[in-house]
Design a protein around this motif. Structure first.
Motif, PDB file in Angstrom:
ATOM      1  N   ALA A 247       0.866  -1.103   0.132  1.00 26.79           N
ATOM      2  CA  ALA A 247       0.111  -0.086   0.133  1.00 26.79           C
ATOM      3  C   ALA A 247       0.963   1.365   0.056  1.00 26.79           C
ATOM      4  N   ALA A 248       1.794   1.330   0.788  1.00 24.42           N
ATOM      5  CA  ALA A 248       2.824   2.359   0.803  1.00 24.42           C
ATOM      6  C   ALA A 248       3.220   2.664  -0.386  1.00 24.42           C
ATOM      7  N   ARG A 249       3.806   1.632  -1.320  1.00 22.66           N
ATOM      8  CA  ARG A 249       4.223   1.845  -2.514  1.00 22.66           C
ATOM      9  C   ARG A 249       3.479   2.175  -3.748  1.00 22.66           C
ATOM     10  N   LEU A 250       2.143   1.678  -3.582  1.00 21.75           N
ATOM     11  CA  LEU A 250       1.112   2.160  -4.629  1.00 21.75           C
ATOM     12  C   LEU A 250       0.437   3.508  -4.500  1.00 21.75           C
ATOM     13  N   PHE A 251       0.532   4.055  -3.056  1.00 19.99           N
ATOM     14  CA  PHE A 251      -0.170   5.201  -3.006  1.00 19.99           C
ATOM     15  C   PHE A 251       1.333   6.429  -2.476  1.00 19.99           C
ATOM     16  N   SER A 252       2.466   6.036  -3.001  1.00 20.23           N
ATOM     17  CA  SER A 252       3.670   6.920  -2.825  1.00 20.23           C
ATOM     18  C   SER A 252       3.583   7.540  -1.283  1.00 20.23           C
ATOM     19  N   LEU A 253       3.835   6.643  -0.220  1.00 22.80           N
ATOM     20  CA  LEU A 253       3.990   6.880   1.089  1.00 22.80           C
ATOM     21  C   LEU A 253       5.366   6.323   1.467  1.00 22.80           C
ATOM     22  N   PRO A 254       6.599   7.120   1.305  1.00 18.13           N
ATOM     23  CA  PRO A 254       7.614   6.547   1.832  1.00 18.13           C
ATOM     24  C   PRO A 254       7.858   6.353   3.355  1.00 18.13           C
ATOM     25  N   ARG A 255       7.097   7.240   4.156  1.00 18.00           N
ATOM     26  CA  ARG A 255       7.201   7.283   5.623  1.00 18.00           C
ATOM     27  C   ARG A 255       6.621   5.975   6.334  1.00 18.00           C
ATOM     28  N   LEU A 256       5.559   5.505   5.480  1.00 21.82           N
ATOM     29  CA  LEU A 256       4.828   4.209   5.884  1.00 21.82           C
ATOM     30  C   LEU A 256       5.859   2.945   5.504  1.00 21.82           C
ATOM     31  N   GLU A 257       6.351   3.051   4.285  1.00 23.92           N
ATOM     32  CA  GLU A 257       7.061   2.200   3.781  1.00 23.92           C
ATOM     33  C   GLU A 257       8.419   1.969   4.829  1.00 23.92           C
ATOM     34  N   ALA A 258       8.996   3.128   5.197  1.00 27.69           N
ATOM     35  CA  ALA A 258      10.295   2.974   6.238  1.00 27.69           C
ATOM     36  C   ALA A 258       9.813   2.297   7.616  1.00 27.69           C
ATOM     37  N   SER A 259       8.514   2.968   7.934  1.00 25.71           N
ATOM     38  CA  SER A 259       7.931   2.339   9.353  1.00 25.71           C
ATOM     39  C   SER A 259       7.628   0.644   9.191  1.00 25.71           C
ATOM     40  N   CYS A 260       7.457   0.311   7.972  1.00 27.69           N
ATOM     41  CA  CYS A 260       7.090  -1.120   7.963  1.00 27.69           C
ATOM     42  C   CYS A 260       8.350  -1.954   7.925  1.00 27.69           C
ATOM     43  N   PHE A 261       9.393  -1.352   7.263  1.00 24.98           N
ATOM     44  CA  PHE A 261      10.660  -2.036   7.276  1.00 24.98           C
ATOM     45  C   PHE A 261      11.222  -2.029   8.377  1.00 24.98           C
ATOM     46  N   GLU A 262      11.251  -0.932   9.340  1.00 23.46           N
ATOM     47  CA  GLU A 262      11.387  -1.060  10.975  1.00 23.46           C
ATOM     48  C   GLU A 262      10.558  -2.065  11.709  1.00 23.46           C
ATOM     49  N   PHE A 263       9.510  -2.172  11.282  1.00 17.45           N
ATOM     50  CA  PHE A 263       8.512  -3.190  12.138  1.00 17.45           C
ATOM     51  C   PHE A 263       9.022  -4.580  11.730  1.00 17.45           C
ATOM     52  N   ILE A 264       9.243  -4.865  10.547  1.00 16.82           N
ATOM     53  CA  ILE A 264       9.824  -6.147   9.959  1.00 16.82           C
ATOM     54  C   ILE A 264      11.082  -6.540  10.837  1.00 16.82           C
ATOM     55  N   ALA A 265      12.017  -5.552  10.797  1.00 14.44           N
ATOM     56  CA  ALA A 265      13.465  -5.905  11.474  1.00 14.44           C
ATOM     57  C   ALA A 265      13.269  -6.212  12.950  1.00 14.44           C
ATOM     58  N   ASN A 266      12.009  -5.546  13.453  1.00 12.82           N
ATOM     59  CA  ASN A 266      12.013  -5.966  14.892  1.00 12.82           C
ATOM     60  C   ASN A 266      11.127  -7.125  15.113  1.00 12.82           C
ATOM     61  N   ASN A 267      10.552  -7.663  14.245  1.00 12.95           N
ATOM     62  CA  ASN A 267       9.696  -8.918  14.197  1.00 12.95           C
ATOM     63  C   ASN A 267      10.123  -9.744  13.264  1.00 12.95           C
ATOM     64  N   LEU A 268      11.314  -9.846  13.020  1.00 15.15           N
ATOM     65  CA  LEU A 268      11.754 -10.791  11.797  1.00 15.15           C
ATOM     66  C   LEU A 268      11.412 -12.053  11.834  1.00 15.15           C
ATOM     67  N   PRO A 269      11.769 -12.794  12.924  1.00 21.42           N
ATOM     68  CA  PRO A 269      11.383 -14.331  13.195  1.00 21.42           C
ATOM     69  C   PRO A 269       9.901 -14.678  12.683  1.00 21.42           C
ATOM     70  N   GLU A 270       9.042 -13.881  13.123  1.00 19.48           N
ATOM     71  CA  GLU A 270       7.674 -14.002  12.721  1.00 19.48           C
ATOM     72  C   GLU A 270       7.746 -13.759  11.104  1.00 19.48           C
ATOM     73  N   VAL A 271       7.999 -12.523  10.800  1.00 23.84           N
ATOM     74  CA  VAL A 271       7.750 -12.232   9.374  1.00 23.84           C
ATOM     75  C   VAL A 271       8.211 -13.086   8.342  1.00 23.84           C
ATOM     76  N   VAL A 272       9.540 -13.631   8.542  1.00 24.12           N
ATOM     77  CA  VAL A 272      10.202 -14.261   7.776  1.00 24.12           C
ATOM     78  C   VAL A 272       9.741 -15.669   7.367  1.00 24.12           C
ATOM     79  N   GLU A 273       8.675 -15.937   8.278  1.00 23.23           N
ATOM     80  CA  GLU A 273       8.120 -17.549   8.005  1.00 23.23           C
ATOM     81  C   GLU A 273       6.866 -17.281   7.050  1.00 23.23           C
ATOM     82  N   GLN A 274       6.267 -16.075   6.582  1.00 22.17           N
ATOM     83  CA  GLN A 274       5.393 -15.668   5.858  1.00 22.17           C
ATOM     84  C   GLN A 274       5.612 -15.939   4.222  1.00 22.17           C
ATOM     85  N   GLN A 275       4.718 -16.574   3.500  1.00 29.74           N
ATOM     86  CA  GLN A 275       4.941 -16.602   2.273  1.00 29.74           C
ATOM     87  C   GLN A 275       4.803 -15.541   1.495  1.00 29.74           C
TER      88      GLN A 275
END
Length: 490
Positions: free
Chosen positions: A399-427
């Protein structure tokens, strides 16, 4: 906590921290502490030129001959900073987007676009908007519905009515800010009392006392301009203009808004000049807001798309309790949007904010994109960032990429980094990595995958001790393992 960090960073000269607080956390650069000082003052006092320049470029107010301006110049540690302050004549184009609403109101007062009343004060003419003056000042609202009713030009010839004071009062009603020469303060106070703006009178008296006290203790300092602003925490300007959005509600939908509407029934829908028909419900609005805030509505109301109709030929009749003045305004039918979402769009247009919930944020974001409201898109992005979860973070990146929201995209990357063991298991996450990898095909073999680079950055950014280092090493191994499973060289 963020405010304390901003003041501390300005004192220590930590430009990276200042930049992060302003750009990532939306901290106001003109916030004041308990000593009535702004961050710019401390950056000047401590001699951090880079921080001073950054704050100026991002909207810090430092006008010459004002209390804040002269205080910063007087307290600056070096002549280089003093010269920078004195030479800085305009706010940079990099001014934060959160100030667009202030700029919109300022330009509205200067241009008089869509004005529906003109005040003639001893030969000087001031174009204005009845809806804004009525929402901001009950005294004006009463006169527009009594003595001034139906009048386009209003002559003000009383000997105590002076043009410069009237202009300052208009500036305050439109922007929440008053700027006047010290010699004219008495005239402004007199007019503010006449308009029953007692809170403004108190602000002017307090600001005058503070300015004179400062000037008397600083040899060589000459403050000639009084600037009055509401406290940064005050939202009275937005709330009062937001009343116009509430008044735009069809009577059958008034239950959406908690409490009673701010206007008396006979003053409801004040001075509307355009209506929007959404799902059979009619919202009575003002061109001055919808056109000046949205290029989409500007084009629509100029009939570029041929969608405007006259209310006299529209099949939907006006509600019986609406003012007769609204019987002949144009009606625009809007499709593919619900009345609930449109009300939130209107609320943003009038007061620069709106209520966003998990159920409505995505629909409001889509509407903001269609109606060319980048500020509302940004609010939706901030709301989505607060709603991020392990199960939704990949969708939010898209959604961040579709609507050109770089701040939301960066926030998502930070969230993924903080929760990587759970996220990395997702297809879904693996699919996103593969899609990003496709983007680098055809480039050099040393090119890396964007999303992987971003996650590695946030993983490494939180390392402060040995345990953090061990956790980061574990996460980096998870990333390497995922790339190996996907057959990628990241």
């Amino acid at each position: 906590m963020s405010l304390h960090e901003l003041f501390h960073s300005c004192k220590t000269g930590d430009i990276q921290k200042v930049r992060s607080l302003v750009e990532d956390r939306d901290v106001d650069v003109n916030v004041r502490d308990k000593w009535d000082s702004i961050p710019l003052y401390y950056a000047c006092l401590c001699g951090h030129r880079q921080v001073v320049q950054y704050l100026l470029e991002h909207g810090a107010k430092c006008e010459a001959n004002t209390f804040d301006g002269e205080r910063c110049v007087y307290g600056a540690l070096t002549d280089d900073i003093r010269n920078l302050l004195r030479s800085y004549k305009a706010i940079s184009n990099r001014l934060m987007r959160r100030d667009q609403f202030d700029e919109f109101l300022r330009k509205l007062l200067d241009s008089g676009a869509h004005a529906d009343v003109v005040f003639d004060v001893h030969g000087e003419k001031f174009a204005a908007h009845r809806c804004i003056l009525s929402a901001r000042c009950p005294y004006f609202a009463e006169l527009f519905h009594s003595k001034w009713q139906g009048r386009h030009t209003i002559d003000l010839r009383h000997k105590l009515m002076v043009p410069w004071a009237f202009q300052s009062i208009l500036q305050y009603l439109y922007t929440g800010r008053l700027e006047t020469h010290l010699d004219f303060v008495e005239d402004c106070v007199r007019l503010a009392r006449q308009c029953q703006l007692e809170s403004l009178v108190s602000l002017m008296e307090d600001a005058l006392k503070k300015t004179l006290d400062f000037q008397s203790t600083k040899v060589g300092v000459s403050v000639t301009t009084l600037v009055v602003e509401q406290p940064p925490t005050s939202l009275s300007l937005q709330v009062e203009l937001g009343q116009l959005a509430e008044a735009a509600l069809p009577p059958s939908f008034c239950s959406w808004v908690s409490g009673e509407l701010p206007f008396e029934q006979q003053l409801s829908q004040p001075f509307a000049d355009v209506a929007f028909d959404v799902e059979g419900h009619r919202f009575l609005c003002h061109k001055v807001f919808v056109c000046e805030r949205s290029d989409y509505f500007q084009a629509l109301l100029e009939d570029h798309f041929g969608e405007a109709t006259s209310s006299s030929t529209h099949t939907h009749t006006m509600d019986s309790d609406n003012d007769s003045e609204n019987d002949n305004i144009p009606v625009i039918a809007l499709k593919d949007i619900s009345a609930h979402v449109f009300y939130r769009v209107l609320t943003y247009i009038y007061q620069d904010s709106c209520e966003l919930t998990e159920d409505t944020t995505h629909d409001v974001l889509c509407a903001a994109d269609i109606y060319l409201l980048p500020g509302l898109k940004r609010l939706c992005g901030l709301a989505l960032a607060r709603m991020t979860g392990v199960d939704t973070v990949v969708w939010m990146v898209r959604a961040a990429r579709l609507f050109s929201l770089p701040r939301l995209e960066a926030s998502c990357f930070e969230f993924i980094a903080n929760n990587l063991p759970e996220v990395v298991e997702q297809q879904e996450f693996a699919n996103l990595v593969l899609e990003d990898a496709e983007q680098v095909k055809g480039r050099q073999e040393t090119d890396s995958i964007d999303i992987i680079d971003e996650i590695r950055f946030y993983v490494a950014n939180v390392v402060n001790c040995v345990s953090d280092l061990q956790d980061a090493d574990h996460k980096l191994r998870l990333i390497d393992a995922l790339l190996e499973d996907l057959g990628l060289d990241g």
